[in-house]
Design a protein around this motif. Structure first.
Motif, PDB file in Angstrom:
ATOM      1  N   ASP A 143       5.199  -3.127 -29.947  1.00  0.00           N
ATOM      2  CA  ASP A 143       5.689  -1.795 -30.309  1.00  0.00           C
ATOM      3  C   ASP A 143       5.361  -1.459 -31.752  1.00  0.00           C
ATOM      4  N   ILE A 144       5.558  -2.440 -32.639  1.00  0.00           N
ATOM      5  CA  ILE A 144       5.275  -2.215 -34.056  1.00  0.00           C
ATOM      6  C   ILE A 144       3.786  -1.993 -34.268  1.00  0.00           C
ATOM      7  N   CYS A 145       2.963  -2.807 -33.627  1.00  0.00           N
ATOM      8  CA  CYS A 145       1.512  -2.663 -33.757  1.00  0.00           C
ATOM      9  C   CYS A 145       1.052  -1.302 -33.255  1.00  0.00           C
ATOM     10  N   SER A 146       1.637  -0.855 -32.137  1.00  0.00           N
ATOM     11  CA  SER A 146       1.276   0.450 -31.578  1.00  0.00           C
ATOM     12  C   SER A 146       1.641   1.569 -32.536  1.00  0.00           C
ATOM     13  N   THR A 147       2.801   1.461 -33.170  1.00  0.00           N
ATOM     14  CA  THR A 147       3.237   2.499 -34.109  1.00  0.00           C
ATOM     15  C   THR A 147       2.390   2.502 -35.369  1.00  0.00           C
ATOM     16  N   LEU A 148       2.029   1.319 -35.860  1.00  0.00           N
ATOM     17  CA  LEU A 148       1.276   1.232 -37.102  1.00  0.00           C
ATOM     18  C   LEU A 148      -0.186   1.633 -36.940  1.00  0.00           C
ATOM     19  N   PHE A 149      -0.781   1.288 -35.810  1.00  0.00           N
ATOM     20  CA  PHE A 149      -2.217   1.501 -35.636  1.00  0.00           C
ATOM     21  C   PHE A 149      -2.579   2.512 -34.551  1.00  0.00           C
ATOM     22  N   GLY A 150      -1.573   3.146 -33.954  1.00  0.00           N
ATOM     23  CA  GLY A 150      -1.864   4.182 -32.993  1.00  0.00           C
ATOM     24  C   GLY A 150      -2.048   3.679 -31.581  1.00  0.00           C
ATOM     25  N   SER A 151      -2.772   2.581 -31.409  1.00  0.00           N
ATOM     26  CA  SER A 151      -3.000   1.967 -30.107  1.00  0.00           C
ATOM     27  C   SER A 151      -3.358   3.012 -29.066  1.00  0.00           C
ATOM     28  N   VAL A 152      -2.581   3.106 -27.981  1.00  0.00           N
ATOM     29  CA  VAL A 152      -2.906   4.058 -26.910  1.00  0.00           C
ATOM     30  C   VAL A 152      -1.858   5.167 -26.808  1.00  0.00           C
ATOM     31  N   LEU A 195      -1.605   9.865 -33.163  1.00  0.00           N
ATOM     32  CA  LEU A 195      -3.059   9.880 -33.054  1.00  0.00           C
ATOM     33  C   LEU A 195      -3.691   8.606 -33.599  1.00  0.00           C
ATOM     34  N   VAL A 196      -3.372   8.250 -34.824  1.00  0.00           N
ATOM     35  CA  VAL A 196      -4.018   7.099 -35.454  1.00  0.00           C
ATOM     36  C   VAL A 196      -3.035   6.042 -35.949  1.00  0.00           C
ATOM     37  N   GLY A 197      -1.730   6.269 -35.784  1.00  0.00           N
ATOM     38  CA  GLY A 197      -0.761   5.303 -36.281  1.00  0.00           C
ATOM     39  C   GLY A 197      -0.443   5.534 -37.753  1.00  0.00           C
ATOM     40  N   SER A 198       0.654   4.964 -38.203  1.00  0.00           N
ATOM     41  CA  SER A 198       1.126   5.259 -39.552  1.00  0.00           C
ATOM     42  C   SER A 198       0.257   4.658 -40.651  1.00  0.00           C
ATOM     43  N   LEU A 199      -0.464   3.567 -40.368  1.00  0.00           N
ATOM     44  CA  LEU A 199      -1.266   2.926 -41.410  1.00  0.00           C
ATOM     45  C   LEU A 199      -2.625   3.596 -41.621  1.00  0.00           C
ATOM     46  N   GLY A 228     -14.304  10.138 -31.722  1.00  0.00           N
ATOM     47  CA  GLY A 228     -13.484   8.933 -31.734  1.00  0.00           C
ATOM     48  C   GLY A 228     -12.687   8.749 -30.454  1.00  0.00           C
ATOM     49  N   ILE A 229     -12.053   9.812 -29.978  1.00  0.00           N
ATOM     50  CA  ILE A 229     -11.250   9.704 -28.751  1.00  0.00           C
ATOM     51  C   ILE A 229     -12.126   9.388 -27.545  1.00  0.00           C
ATOM     52  N   LEU A 230     -13.234  10.122 -27.411  1.00  0.00           N
ATOM     53  CA  LEU A 230     -14.124   9.899 -26.265  1.00  0.00           C
ATOM     54  C   LEU A 230     -14.758   8.515 -26.314  1.00  0.00           C
ATOM     55  N   ALA A 231     -15.170   8.096 -27.507  1.00  0.00           N
ATOM     56  CA  ALA A 231     -15.768   6.758 -27.642  1.00  0.00           C
ATOM     57  C   ALA A 231     -14.742   5.675 -27.327  1.00  0.00           C
ATOM     58  N   VAL A 269      -7.912   3.745 -30.218  1.00  0.00           N
ATOM     59  CA  VAL A 269      -8.209   5.154 -30.494  1.00  0.00           C
ATOM     60  C   VAL A 269      -8.178   5.447 -31.993  1.00  0.00           C
ATOM     61  N   GLY A 270      -7.086   5.046 -32.657  1.00  0.00           N
ATOM     62  CA  GLY A 270      -6.940   5.353 -34.073  1.00  0.00           C
ATOM     63  C   GLY A 270      -8.052   4.772 -34.919  1.00  0.00           C
ATOM     64  N   ALA A 271      -8.339   3.492 -34.711  1.00  0.00           N
ATOM     65  CA  ALA A 271      -9.387   2.833 -35.492  1.00  0.00           C
ATOM     66  C   ALA A 271     -10.753   3.448 -35.214  1.00  0.00           C
ATOM     67  N   THR A 272     -11.002   3.850 -33.974  1.00  0.00           N
ATOM     68  CA  THR A 272     -12.298   4.446 -33.630  1.00  0.00           C
ATOM     69  C   THR A 272     -12.476   5.794 -34.326  1.00  0.00           C
ATOM     70  N   ILE A 273     -11.413   6.583 -34.377  1.00  0.00           N
ATOM     71  CA  ILE A 273     -11.474   7.875 -35.079  1.00  0.00           C
ATOM     72  C   ILE A 273     -11.755   7.659 -36.560  1.00  0.00           C
ATOM     73  N   VAL A 274     -11.065   6.703 -37.160  1.00  0.00           N
ATOM     74  CA  VAL A 274     -11.262   6.430 -38.585  1.00  0.00           C
ATOM     75  C   VAL A 274     -12.678   5.923 -38.856  1.00  0.00           C
ATOM     76  N   MET A 275     -13.200   5.101 -37.976  1.00  0.00           N
ATOM     77  CA  MET A 275     -14.573   4.618 -38.137  1.00  0.00           C
ATOM     78  C   MET A 275     -15.570   5.777 -38.080  1.00  0.00           C
ATOM     79  N   ALA A 276     -15.314   6.748 -37.208  1.00  0.00           N
ATOM     80  CA  ALA A 276     -16.177   7.926 -37.134  1.00  0.00           C
ATOM     81  C   ALA A 276     -16.102   8.719 -38.434  1.00  0.00           C
ATOM     82  N   ASP A 277     -14.886   8.884 -38.974  1.00  0.00           N
ATOM     83  CA  ASP A 277     -14.717   9.589 -40.254  1.00  0.00           C
ATOM     84  C   ASP A 277     -15.437   8.848 -41.379  1.00  0.00           C
ATOM     85  N   LEU A 278     -15.323   7.522 -41.378  1.00  0.00           N
ATOM     86  CA  LEU A 278     -15.967   6.725 -42.415  1.00  0.00           C
ATOM     87  C   LEU A 278     -17.489   6.844 -42.339  1.00  0.00           C
TER      88      LEU A 278
END
Length: 278
Positions: free
Chosen positions: A123-132, A201-205, A243-246, A254-263
């Motif tokens: 639950d904590i990981c999902s909140t911090l990183f967005g997960s699914v 969308l991407v989690g709190s972190l 990011g979402i589609l990928a 999802v969150g990490a993929t969106i951030v990677m696209a932004d980066l």
């Protein structure tokens, strides 16, 4: 891959994720330009930790309307952090650091001690990183996001001139209207709303990425405030869609993929800006 994409788009939860993602990324980009220019880039990170702490407390207390509780707490902290009071005990990055770390610690402690979930770590990981979480939104969550996002966009458009003024020359705004504090409070409120919405969308972190990367990318391509805002909105929206589609097609977070696209887009814009002599 195209067939798989068409197949996944047939599911309502995927369409909901795309709608919510586009609206949140659009709002984040609009306000991100102002926050970056006002040297408040780190405010998103601080408020996201506040939202995490409030969400943990609300979840443990089994509050109905948890989102409204989280949003209320985050708005109060945002107003405190963005208000410029001369007699404040903590100012600037020190206040952000104290509130950010404190709220994160409180949230983690509360979820570990009082949570009845069998998978606290998950639950904590999902909140911090967005997960699914963006792919499991309820219809009520989608409706709330749409209303809140459209309200933020409308406020930004209506008060565009004032936001522009308070971004570049707050003293001039004070001299002409004496209401600079009101517009700073307005920016704080809509910032808090965006942060709370973006947690799904991407989690709190990773929220800061939605605020910072599109604005910085756009600034590498243009020096006009209006063009930067428009470019940031376009970049953020496109990166979120990709990011979402990928993430759906490649089965990645999802969150990490969106951030990677932004980066990736930011790196491209830096190279393009240097090539253009900016």
């Amino acid at each position: 891959m195209i067939d798989n994409l068409i197949y996944f788009l047939g599911f309502p939860f995927v369409r909901h994720a795309l709608v919510v993602g586009v609206l949140i990324s659009l709002c984040s980009a609009l306000l991100g330009v102002t926050l970056v220019l006002k040297r408040y880039s780190f405010i998103g990170d601080g408020l996201s930790h506040v939202a995490f702490g409030a969400m943990a407390v609300g979840t443990v207390l089994n509050m109905t309307g948890n989102m409204f509780f989280v949003m209320g707490v985050t708005i109060v902290c945002a107003v405190f952090l963005l208000s410029k009071t001369g007699n404040a005990i903590l100012k600037g990055d020190a206040a952000i650091a104290v509130i950010s770390v404190g709220a994160l610690a409180v949230g983690y402690m509360v979820m570990n001690i009082f949570s009845t979930s069998a998978n606290v770590t998950g639950d904590i990981c999902s909140t911090l990183f967005g997960s699914v979480s963006i792919l499991t939104l309820k219809s009520s969550d989608v409706l709330l996001c749409i209303i809140s996002s459209l309200t933020v966009i409308a406020v930004f458009i209506i008060f565009y001139n004032r936001i522009f003024a308070v971004t570049f020359d707050e003293n001039f705004l004070k001299a002409t209207t004496k209401r600079a504090g009101t517009y700073n409070t307005l920016i704080a409120v809509i910032t808090a709303v965006i942060i709370v919405l973006a947690m799904n969308l991407v989690g709190s972190l990773l929220i800061s990425a939605l605020v910072i990367f599109p604005a910085l990318s756009a600034m590498r391509l243009s020096g006009c405030f209006k063009r930067v805002v428009i470019l940031a909105a376009v970049i953020s929206t496109v990166c979120t869609l990709i990011g979402i589609l990928a993430a759906i097609l490649l089965d990645t977070p999802v969150g990490a993929t969106i951030v990677m696209a932004d980066l990736a887009v930011y790196i491209i814009c830096v190279i393009a800006g240097k090539a253009a002599g900016r």
